[in-house]
Design a protein around this motif. Structure first.
Motif, mmCIF file in Angstrom:
data_model
loop_
_atom_site.group_PDB
_atom_site.id
_atom_site.type_symbol
_atom_site.label_atom_id
_atom_site.label_comp_id
_atom_site.label_asym_id
_atom_site.label_seq_id
_atom_site.Cartn_x
_atom_site.Cartn_y
_atom_site.Cartn_z
ATOM 1 N N GLY A 1 -29.023 -48.475 -9.498
ATOM 2 C CA GLY A 1 -27.850 -48.068 -10.271
ATOM 3 C C GLY A 1 -26.962 -47.052 -9.592
ATOM 4 N N SER A 2 -27.364 -46.499 -8.455
ATOM 5 C CA SER A 2 -26.544 -45.443 -7.858
ATOM 6 C C SER A 2 -25.235 -46.015 -7.316
ATOM 7 C CB SER A 2 -27.308 -44.722 -6.756
ATOM 8 O OG SER A 2 -27.644 -45.618 -5.729
ATOM 9 N N ALA A 3 -25.302 -47.227 -6.753
ATOM 10 C CA ALA A 3 -24.070 -47.842 -6.251
ATOM 11 C C ALA A 3 -23.143 -48.187 -7.411
ATOM 12 C CB ALA A 3 -24.384 -49.091 -5.439
ATOM 13 N N VAL A 4 -23.749 -48.586 -8.545
ATOM 14 C CA VAL A 4 -22.930 -48.896 -9.726
ATOM 15 C C VAL A 4 -22.152 -47.660 -10.158
ATOM 16 C CG1 VAL A 4 -22.999 -49.681 -12.103
ATOM 17 C CG2 VAL A 4 -24.576 -50.651 -10.435
ATOM 18 N N ILE A 5 -22.854 -46.498 -10.168
ATOM 19 C CA ILE A 5 -22.171 -45.263 -10.560
ATOM 20 C C ILE A 5 -21.011 -44.971 -9.628
ATOM 21 C CG2 ILE A 5 -22.417 -42.773 -10.772
ATOM 22 C CD1 ILE A 5 -25.212 -43.184 -11.670
ATOM 23 N N THR A 6 -21.266 -45.093 -8.316
ATOM 24 C CA THR A 6 -20.196 -44.826 -7.357
ATOM 25 C C THR A 6 -18.992 -45.714 -7.630
ATOM 26 O OG1 THR A 6 -21.812 -44.201 -5.700
ATOM 27 C CG2 THR A 6 -19.621 -44.766 -4.912
ATOM 28 N N GLY A 7 -19.266 -47.025 -7.869
ATOM 29 C CA GLY A 7 -18.165 -47.943 -8.149
ATOM 30 C C GLY A 7 -17.385 -47.536 -9.389
ATOM 31 N N ILE A 8 -18.125 -47.200 -10.474
ATOM 32 C CA ILE A 8 -17.448 -46.827 -11.722
ATOM 33 C C ILE A 8 -16.615 -45.571 -11.528
ATOM 34 C CG2 ILE A 8 -17.777 -46.081 -14.102
ATOM 35 C CD1 ILE A 8 -20.229 -47.748 -14.262
ATOM 36 N N LEU A 9 -17.232 -44.551 -10.882
ATOM 37 C CA LEU A 9 -16.514 -43.283 -10.727
ATOM 38 C C LEU A 9 -15.261 -43.469 -9.881
ATOM 39 C CD1 LEU A 9 -19.326 -40.629 -10.293
ATOM 40 C CD2 LEU A 9 -17.772 -40.945 -12.199
ATOM 41 N N LEU A 10 -15.374 -44.311 -8.839
ATOM 42 C CA LEU A 10 -14.192 -44.558 -8.011
ATOM 43 C C LEU A 10 -13.090 -45.193 -8.851
ATOM 44 C CD1 LEU A 10 -12.841 -44.633 -5.202
ATOM 45 C CD2 LEU A 10 -13.597 -46.990 -5.083
ATOM 46 N N ALA A 11 -13.468 -46.245 -9.629
ATOM 47 C CA ALA A 11 -12.473 -46.944 -10.440
ATOM 48 C C ALA A 11 -11.847 -45.992 -11.452
ATOM 49 C CB ALA A 11 -13.118 -48.119 -11.154
ATOM 50 N N PHE A 12 -12.663 -45.078 -12.021
ATOM 51 C CA PHE A 12 -12.150 -44.131 -13.005
ATOM 52 C C PHE A 12 -11.116 -43.195 -12.387
ATOM 53 C CE2 PHE A 12 -15.558 -44.028 -16.538
ATOM 54 C CZ PHE A 12 -15.340 -45.372 -16.722
ATOM 55 N N GLU B 1 -39.842 -41.044 -16.322
ATOM 56 C CA GLU B 1 -38.564 -40.745 -15.684
ATOM 57 C C GLU B 1 -38.568 -41.282 -14.258
ATOM 58 O OE1 GLU B 1 -36.217 -39.978 -17.636
ATOM 59 O OE2 GLU B 1 -36.469 -37.836 -17.932
ATOM 60 N N SER B 2 -37.475 -41.896 -13.847
ATOM 61 C CA SER B 2 -37.390 -42.362 -12.473
ATOM 62 C C SER B 2 -35.927 -42.329 -12.062
ATOM 63 C CB SER B 2 -37.934 -43.784 -12.338
ATOM 64 O OG SER B 2 -37.058 -44.661 -13.009
ATOM 65 N N ILE B 3 -35.690 -42.512 -10.765
ATOM 66 C CA ILE B 3 -34.304 -42.506 -10.300
ATOM 67 C C ILE B 3 -33.496 -43.549 -11.053
ATOM 68 C CG2 ILE B 3 -32.806 -43.007 -8.339
ATOM 69 C CD1 ILE B 3 -34.948 -41.893 -6.540
ATOM 70 N N ALA B 4 -34.055 -44.772 -11.124
ATOM 71 C CA ALA B 4 -33.319 -45.861 -11.762
ATOM 72 C C ALA B 4 -32.981 -45.510 -13.203
ATOM 73 C CB ALA B 4 -34.122 -47.149 -11.697
ATOM 74 N N ARG B 5 -33.965 -44.929 -13.929
ATOM 75 C CA ARG B 5 -33.738 -44.609 -15.339
ATOM 76 C C ARG B 5 -32.615 -43.598 -15.491
ATOM 77 N NH1 ARG B 5 -37.023 -44.800 -20.149
ATOM 78 N NH2 ARG B 5 -36.397 -43.059 -21.465
ATOM 79 N N ILE B 6 -32.659 -42.539 -14.642
ATOM 80 C CA ILE B 6 -31.607 -41.524 -14.720
ATOM 81 C C ILE B 6 -30.249 -42.148 -14.405
ATOM 82 C CG2 ILE B 6 -30.728 -39.414 -13.660
ATOM 83 C CD1 ILE B 6 -33.561 -38.529 -13.238
ATOM 84 N N ILE C 1 -27.884 -33.375 -23.230
ATOM 85 C CA ILE C 1 -29.015 -33.395 -24.153
ATOM 86 C C ILE C 1 -30.258 -33.924 -23.456
ATOM 87 C CG2 ILE C 1 -29.921 -34.521 -26.227
ATOM 88 C CD1 ILE C 1 -26.977 -34.422 -27.265
ATOM 89 N N LYS C 2 -30.057 -34.970 -22.645
ATOM 90 C CA LYS C 2 -31.181 -35.524 -21.895
ATOM 91 C C LYS C 2 -31.684 -34.553 -20.824
ATOM 92 C CE LYS C 2 -32.252 -39.966 -22.703
ATOM 93 N NZ LYS C 2 -33.643 -40.442 -22.688
ATOM 94 N N GLY C 3 -30.851 -33.564 -20.478
ATOM 95 C CA GLY C 3 -31.241 -32.632 -19.430
ATOM 96 C C GLY C 3 -31.031 -33.187 -18.035
ATOM 97 N N TYR C 4 -30.215 -34.215 -17.901
ATOM 98 C CA TYR C 4 -29.973 -34.772 -16.568
ATOM 99 C C TYR C 4 -28.980 -33.944 -15.769
ATOM 100 C CZ TYR C 4 -32.478 -38.946 -18.018
ATOM 101 O OH TYR C 4 -33.443 -39.812 -18.439
ATOM 102 N N GLY D 1 -28.072 -43.222 3.296
ATOM 103 C CA GLY D 1 -28.303 -43.847 1.998
ATOM 104 C C GLY D 1 -28.592 -42.871 0.879
ATOM 105 N N LEU D 2 -29.223 -43.368 -0.168
ATOM 106 C CA LEU D 2 -29.444 -42.591 -1.388
ATOM 107 C C LEU D 2 -30.150 -41.266 -1.095
ATOM 108 C CD1 LEU D 2 -29.279 -42.548 -4.482
ATOM 109 C CD2 LEU D 2 -31.547 -43.538 -4.518
ATOM 110 N N GLY D 3 -29.610 -40.200 -1.647
ATOM 111 C CA GLY D 3 -30.272 -38.910 -1.528
ATOM 112 C C GLY D 3 -29.950 -38.160 -0.269
ATOM 113 N N GLN D 4 -29.142 -38.721 0.621
ATOM 114 C CA GLN D 4 -28.874 -38.049 1.884
ATOM 115 C C GLN D 4 -27.403 -37.728 2.075
ATOM 116 O OE1 GLN D 4 -31.597 -38.990 4.561
ATOM 117 N NE2 GLN D 4 -32.784 -40.107 3.098
#
Lengths: 313, 196, 202
Positions: free
Chosen positions: A76-87, A17-22, A200-203, A115-118
């Motif tokens: 991938g955290s910036a990707v998530i931000t971009g997707i969520l904004l567009a959504f 498990e890692s940040i990137a994977r999650i 299910i993944k517990g994330y 940055g990430l985590g802050q």
């Protein structure tokens, strides 16, 4: 994240498990809703999403260079931000809008804090309320689903606010997303598939989404109509950004409380604020504002819901 | 230190808004348009000069213990003069600035200069100090209000600059003001670190 | 006096026109003292007390001194003097009566005299609840209640901000944005999120 922080002696089994994977799993879980958005609103939804993601990642990259920190665009955290904004945007916005919003999200919502985590606030929502305050006319015109020549239509919540009778919308239509709205929020079915993956993944844990949705439903049931205890709670759950917000944005790891108890408080707070804004506020939808306000209160909630250290009072 | 320096230090090196971070309430509240910013700047400069002069004149007569109330009365007198003049000559500006005109009384820059400078220096120096601080404050206000008016309404002093520019409404709102000043302060810090 | 009117005052004073995040009154103290929660809370309670009391006092001064003698142009001077005198008095009393209370929030009292929130609310009360120098019905209660609500709004903003800034101590904030600049950016985001309450109908 589940509360499975058990301390035991070695040997430990290593988990990949890692940040990137999650983060990339979260991206994957958002894909169904994205596909649904493209099917419902056409290709423009795809361009909006792609541009937002691209702008978010480039901003992240530029800030990495400026602050001479490790470049973190691959996690991938910036990707998530971009997707969520567009959504959170209508599909027919001018194409510079997602770009400006994504740059603002990453720069002001995330990198300024370190940055990430802050980040204190959810970056995507910071971008959304900025766009909402700046260009309300683009943010509040929505396209009718499956229309070729982009006929505009109001969202169910906006129609409700203006006191119009909602034209023949069944709960099934709401559930499948056959109505006007933001790209990623309309198809509840697709969102639930994504949410199931994360659960299910517990994330993500159930605490925030369940209390959030339940509180909103209860409050709109009690106060949502002229007489008490007669509100259309199912309508309030299925319309607007509640499901998207509850599962994907109110569960941000960084900007929400750490303990289960704190998360319950957070969920109830979000639910109350959302319902209050929907029923009596000036805006038809209150999810973004509610989550941001509770993000602001999170450090405070954390302070009073610390886990007791074993053996102390 | 030369007399000229008394004047120029308020402009940049000890700019009341960006370096000393004083008197922010009016800065943020009225900076929606450049006209408002200039009006507020002139009113505050008038109060600063007037109160600096009087405080400097009477500095030897005021007992130390009650000096702050004395300063406040002096300042409030000048604020009232400014308020009445504005009501008489420019009612539109008075309405735009609203409660922020009487609030110059509690602007920390004015009291701060009386306490830190005018009560220890002679008339000429106090006058120049007041003028410099006032002009520095006005410049900061003009800068912030120009940014906000351009971004928030697409105009400067009521003239449209770029055709087809979509105004970013948020900069005309309170949150936009906070954002602009936060980013400007950050930018100045960044430039200062670069130079050092 | 109607419940609806009171509710409107409450919502608009605490959220929509939050004294700090929207009206920018008391911004200096907000930025300077919000680094930790404890002093922030002490300061907020002191401010709340002074605002409520000064709302009441300035109402009497305006209604029974300035209006009858046609001296309304002395509003600014008389208000600031009354507030300063009142704060001084409270400070002296607290110091004599309760040294503990004095240590807890007495040190913030002198600062409050020049806190624009106090004078601002006093002036605002006059603007809102006096029409052409005639007090509207129940204007005294409205004034005091508005004072209380503004104090609550101040406390809310102060608590949120101090919590956030305490957490930021542990964060790796870019050097140029440490302290003041970031505090303003956070205030801007809080202000944006409070906009959710705009256009409230009761």
């Amino acid at each position: 994240m589940k509360n499975n922080l058990l301390v035991s002696g070695s040997p430990h089994i290593h988990k990949p498990e890692s940040i990137a994977r999650i983060m990339w799993t979260v991206v994957l879980s958002l894909v169904p809703a994205g596909i649904a958005g493209v099917i419902i609103f056409g290709l423009s939804a795809l361009w909006v999403t792609l541009l937002a993601v691209l702008a978010a990642v480039s901003t992240e990259f530029v800030f990495g260079l400026l602050t001479k920190k490790k470049i973190t665009i691959l996690d991938g955290s910036a990707v998530i931000t971009g997707i969520l904004l567009a959504f959170n945007l209508p599909s027919n916005v001018p194409l510079w809008l997602p770009v400006v919003g994504a740059v603002f999200s990453i720069a002001i919502g995330k990198q300024v804090f370190g940055g990430l985590g802050q980040n204190i606030f959810n970056p995507a929502l910071v971008g959304r309320v900025f766009l909402m305050a700046s260009w309300p006319k683009y943010m509040t015109t929505f396209v009718k689903p499956f229309s070729i020549d982009a006929v505009t239509s109001a969202t169910p919540l906006a129609a409700l606010k203006e006191g119009k009778i909602i034209e023949h919308l069944s709960y099934l239509d709401l559930f499948l997303g056959k109505h006007g709205g933001c790209i990623g929020e309309v198809c509840i079915l697709a969102l639930l598939i994504g949410a199931a993956i994360l659960l299910i993944k517990g994330y993500i844990s159930w605490h925030i989404p369940v209390t959030y949705i339940f509180t909103t439903a209860l409050f709109t049931y009690i106060f949502g109509a002229k007489t008490l205890f007669a509100g259309d709670w199912l309508f309030h759950i299925l319309s607007g950004g509640l499901i998207l917000g509850a599962f994907f944005m109110a569960t941000d790891y960084v900007a929400t409380p750490l303990t289960a108890q704190g998360q319950l408080i957070f969920g109830v707070g979000c639910g109350l604020l959302t319902a209050i804004i929907r029923l009596w506020g000036g805006y038809p939808e209150g999810v973004a504002y509610a989550i941001l306000m509770m993000n602001g209160a999170t450090p405070f909630i954390d302070r009073y819901t610390k886990n007791r250290i074993y053996g102390t009072k | 230190m030369g007399l000229i320096k008394e004047f120029t230090k308020g402009l940049i090196r000890e700019n009341p808004t960006f370096v000393l971070v004083l008197g922010l309430c009016p800065t943020l509240a009225v900076s929606v348009s450049v006209t408002n910013g200039i009006g507020m700047g002139i009113a505050a400069t008038f109060v600063l000069i007037g109160s600096s002069l009087i405080v400097s004149l009477v500095r030897d007569f005021i007992p130390d213990k009650i000096r702050i109330p004395c300063y406040i009365v002096i300042i409030a007198t000048f604020v009232t003069i400014a308020e009445l003049c504005m009501k008489a000559f420019s009612p539109a500006l008075d309405r735009a600035l609203g409660i922020y005109v009487p609030l110059i009384v509690v602007n920390c820059i004015v009291l701060g200069r009386a306490e830190a400078y005018a009560c220890k220096n002679n008339l000429a120096r106090s006058f120049l100090d007041g003028l410099g601080m006032g002009v520095g404050f006005t410049l900061a206000l003009v800068l912030i209000s120009a940014i906000r008016e351009f971004l928030g309404a697409g105009q400067i002093l009521g003239h449209t600059l770029i055709k087809g520019f979509e105004p970013i409404f948020v900069f005309g709102m309170p949150s936009g003001a906070l954002l602009v000043i936060g980013l400007l302060l950050g930018l100045f810090n960044f430039l200062k670190d670069r130079k050092a | 006096m109607s419940l609806q009117e009171l509710l409107t005052i409450f919502i608009s004073a605490v959220f929509i026109y939050n004294v700090i995040l929207s009206r920018f009154l008391g911004l200096c103290s907000f930025i300077a003292i919000s680094k930790e929660t404890k002093p922030a809370l002490a300061m907020s309670s002191a401010v709340m007390f002074v605002i409520v009391m000064s709302s009441a006092i300035t109402w009497f001064v305006y209604r029974f001194l300035l209006v009858p003698f046609n001296l309304t142009y002395l509003r600014t001077i008389s208000f600031i003097l009354v507030i300063a005198a009142f704060v001084q008095l409270v400070e002296m009393i607290i110091r004599k009566v309760s040294p503990y209370l004095y240590r807890a929030f007495g040190i913030y009292l002198p600062l409050i005299t020049v806190n624009c929130a106090v004078l601002g609310v006093a002036v605002l009360n006059i603007d809102m609840f006096f029409l052409k120098n005639k007090a509207v019905a129940a204007s005294f209660y409205y004034s005091v209640f508005q004072g209380l609500c503004v104090g609550l709004g101040y406390t809310l903003a102060m608590l949120l901000m101090s919590g956030i800034r305490e957490r930021l101590e542990l964060c790796n904030v870019p050097k140029a944005f440490k302290d003041f600049p970031l505090a303003f950016v956070i205030a801007a985001i809080l202000s944006l999120s409070f906009m959710g309450f705009s256009g409230f109908k009761s």
